[in-house]
Design a protein around this motif. Sequence first.
Motif, PDB file in Angstrom:
ATOM      1  N   ALA A  92       0.845  -1.205   0.000  1.00 14.64           N
ATOM      2  CA  ALA A  92       0.000   0.000   0.000  1.00 14.64           C
ATOM      3  C   ALA A  92       0.880   1.255   0.000  1.00 14.64           C
ATOM      4  O   ALA A  92       0.622   2.212  -0.737  1.00 14.64           O
ATOM      5  CB  ALA A  92      -0.932  -0.010   1.204  1.00 14.64           C
ATOM      6  N   HIS A  93       1.910   1.233   0.823  1.00 15.30           N
ATOM      7  CA  HIS A  93       2.877   2.338   0.884  1.00 15.30           C
ATOM      8  C   HIS A  93       3.525   2.550  -0.488  1.00 15.30           C
ATOM      9  O   HIS A  93       3.613   3.690  -0.976  1.00 15.30           O
ATOM     10  CB  HIS A  93       3.919   1.997   1.954  1.00 15.30           C
ATOM     11  CG  HIS A  93       5.204   2.735   1.863  1.00 15.30           C
ATOM     12  ND1 HIS A  93       5.349   4.051   2.214  1.00 15.30           N
ATOM     13  CD2 HIS A  93       6.435   2.318   1.463  1.00 15.30           C
ATOM     14  CE1 HIS A  93       6.605   4.426   2.045  1.00 15.30           C
ATOM     15  NE2 HIS A  93       7.286   3.392   1.592  1.00 15.30           N
ATOM     16  N   GLU A  94       3.959   1.470  -1.115  1.00 16.01           N
ATOM     17  CA  GLU A  94       4.604   1.565  -2.422  1.00 16.01           C
ATOM     18  C   GLU A  94       3.644   2.095  -3.481  1.00 16.01           C
ATOM     19  O   GLU A  94       4.022   2.887  -4.351  1.00 16.01           O
ATOM     20  CB  GLU A  94       5.186   0.211  -2.817  1.00 16.01           C
ATOM     21  CG  GLU A  94       6.363  -0.183  -1.935  1.00 16.01           C
ATOM     22  CD  GLU A  94       6.740  -1.657  -2.019  1.00 16.01           C
ATOM     23  OE1 GLU A  94       6.039  -2.434  -2.719  1.00 16.01           O
ATOM     24  OE2 GLU A  94       7.741  -2.027  -1.376  1.00 16.01           O
ATOM     25  N   SER A  95       2.387   1.681  -3.406  1.00 15.68           N
ATOM     26  CA  SER A  95       1.361   2.180  -4.320  1.00 15.68           C
ATOM     27  C   SER A  95       1.162   3.687  -4.129  1.00 15.68           C
ATOM     28  O   SER A  95       1.048   4.444  -5.099  1.00 15.68           O
ATOM     29  CB  SER A  95       0.044   1.431  -4.084  1.00 15.68           C
ATOM     30  OG  SER A  95      -1.029   2.058  -4.730  1.00 15.68           O
ATOM     31  N   TYR A  96       1.123   4.104  -2.876  1.00 15.35           N
ATOM     32  CA  TYR A  96       0.951   5.520  -2.542  1.00 15.35           C
ATOM     33  C   TYR A  96       2.099   6.332  -3.135  1.00 15.35           C
ATOM     34  O   TYR A  96       1.883   7.363  -3.780  1.00 15.35           O
ATOM     35  CB  TYR A  96       0.912   5.670  -1.024  1.00 15.35           C
ATOM     36  CG  TYR A  96       0.304   6.947  -0.512  1.00 15.35           C
ATOM     37  CD1 TYR A  96      -1.009   6.971  -0.056  1.00 15.35           C
ATOM     38  CD2 TYR A  96       1.034   8.124  -0.445  1.00 15.35           C
ATOM     39  CE1 TYR A  96      -1.577   8.130   0.452  1.00 15.35           C
ATOM     40  CE2 TYR A  96       0.480   9.288   0.057  1.00 15.35           C
ATOM     41  CZ  TYR A  96      -0.826   9.283   0.501  1.00 15.35           C
ATOM     42  OH  TYR A  96      -1.392  10.438   0.995  1.00 15.35           O
ATOM     43  N   THR A 109      11.096   8.805   0.421  1.00 14.31           N
ATOM     44  CA  THR A 109      10.360   7.549   0.530  1.00 14.31           C
ATOM     45  C   THR A 109       9.299   7.635   1.620  1.00 14.31           C
ATOM     46  O   THR A 109       8.672   6.635   1.949  1.00 14.31           O
ATOM     47  CB  THR A 109      11.311   6.382   0.842  1.00 14.31           C
ATOM     48  OG1 THR A 109      12.006   6.649   2.063  1.00 14.31           O
ATOM     49  CG2 THR A 109      12.300   6.184  -0.296  1.00 14.31           C
ATOM     50  N   PHE A 110       9.067   8.822   2.163  1.00  9.88           N
ATOM     51  CA  PHE A 110       8.007   9.036   3.132  1.00  9.88           C
ATOM     52  C   PHE A 110       6.689   9.113   2.371  1.00  9.88           C
ATOM     53  O   PHE A 110       6.573   9.861   1.406  1.00  9.88           O
ATOM     54  CB  PHE A 110       8.248  10.347   3.901  1.00  9.88           C
ATOM     55  CG  PHE A 110       7.084  10.777   4.742  1.00  9.88           C
ATOM     56  CD1 PHE A 110       6.851  10.184   5.964  1.00  9.88           C
ATOM     57  CD2 PHE A 110       6.224  11.762   4.303  1.00  9.88           C
ATOM     58  CE1 PHE A 110       5.770  10.562   6.746  1.00  9.88           C
ATOM     59  CE2 PHE A 110       5.146  12.158   5.066  1.00  9.88           C
ATOM     60  CZ  PHE A 110       4.922  11.551   6.300  1.00  9.88           C
ATOM     61  N   SER A 111       5.716   8.316   2.776  1.00 10.62           N
ATOM     62  CA  SER A 111       4.406   8.433   2.130  1.00 10.62           C
ATOM     63  C   SER A 111       3.497   9.211   3.074  1.00 10.62           C
ATOM     64  O   SER A 111       3.563  10.437   3.107  1.00 10.62           O
ATOM     65  CB  SER A 111       3.836   7.064   1.758  1.00 10.62           C
ATOM     66  OG  SER A 111       3.723   6.211   2.875  1.00 10.62           O
ATOM     67  N   ALA A 112       2.705   8.528   3.878  1.00 10.84           N
ATOM     68  CA  ALA A 112       1.810   9.234   4.792  1.00 10.84           C
ATOM     69  C   ALA A 112       1.175   8.236   5.740  1.00 10.84           C
ATOM     70  O   ALA A 112       1.168   7.032   5.493  1.00 10.84           O
ATOM     71  CB  ALA A 112       0.734   9.971   3.994  1.00 10.84           C
ATOM     72  N   GLY A 113       0.642   8.730   6.822  1.00 10.78           N
ATOM     73  CA  GLY A 113      -0.122   7.905   7.748  1.00 10.78           C
ATOM     74  C   GLY A 113       0.695   6.926   8.570  1.00 10.78           C
ATOM     75  O   GLY A 113       0.149   6.099   9.269  1.00 10.78           O
TER      76      GLY A 113
END
Length: 162
Positions: A92-96, A109-113
């Motif tokens: 999910a992180h990689e998709s984001y 490489t910081f996404s969110a949440g």
Amino acid sequence: MVDHADLEVVARQLGREPRGVLEISYRCPNGEPAVVKTAPRLPDGTPFPTLYYLTHPALTSAASRLETTGLMREMTERLCNDPDLAAHYRRAHESYLADRDAVEPLGTTFSAGGMPDRVKCLHVLVAHSLAKGPGVNPLGDEVLALLAAEPALATVLDAEQW
């Protein structure tokens, strides 16, 4: 382009003018915007890594309420103890990141949440699941399943989907 009327609705929902909105990523069953896709950089150039942003007041309130219950801590513990869940959450992180980088790479490489190692914001996970649909973010999907069971959110969420 985002319709001006949608931006007016989002402004009312947020209590301020929205910034960097690229599209409405999720609409309630009644058509009202609930999640916006936001540019990785705001108009003034400030990095804004939260690509999917929850705007609907009923959903933001419900996510905030769940955050007070210890759910984020429980989910983070499960990530440490369930390798399959952790792997799905990492995807999910990689998709984001891929979605955000497709708009504009931020070089991070910081996404969110809290993804990919912890849960620190249910709002982001809910927004991600609503924007992408079931099956992409397992923890966002879990939160939505909890919220979809609430009668007060019947007009905001399609309970059959979650």
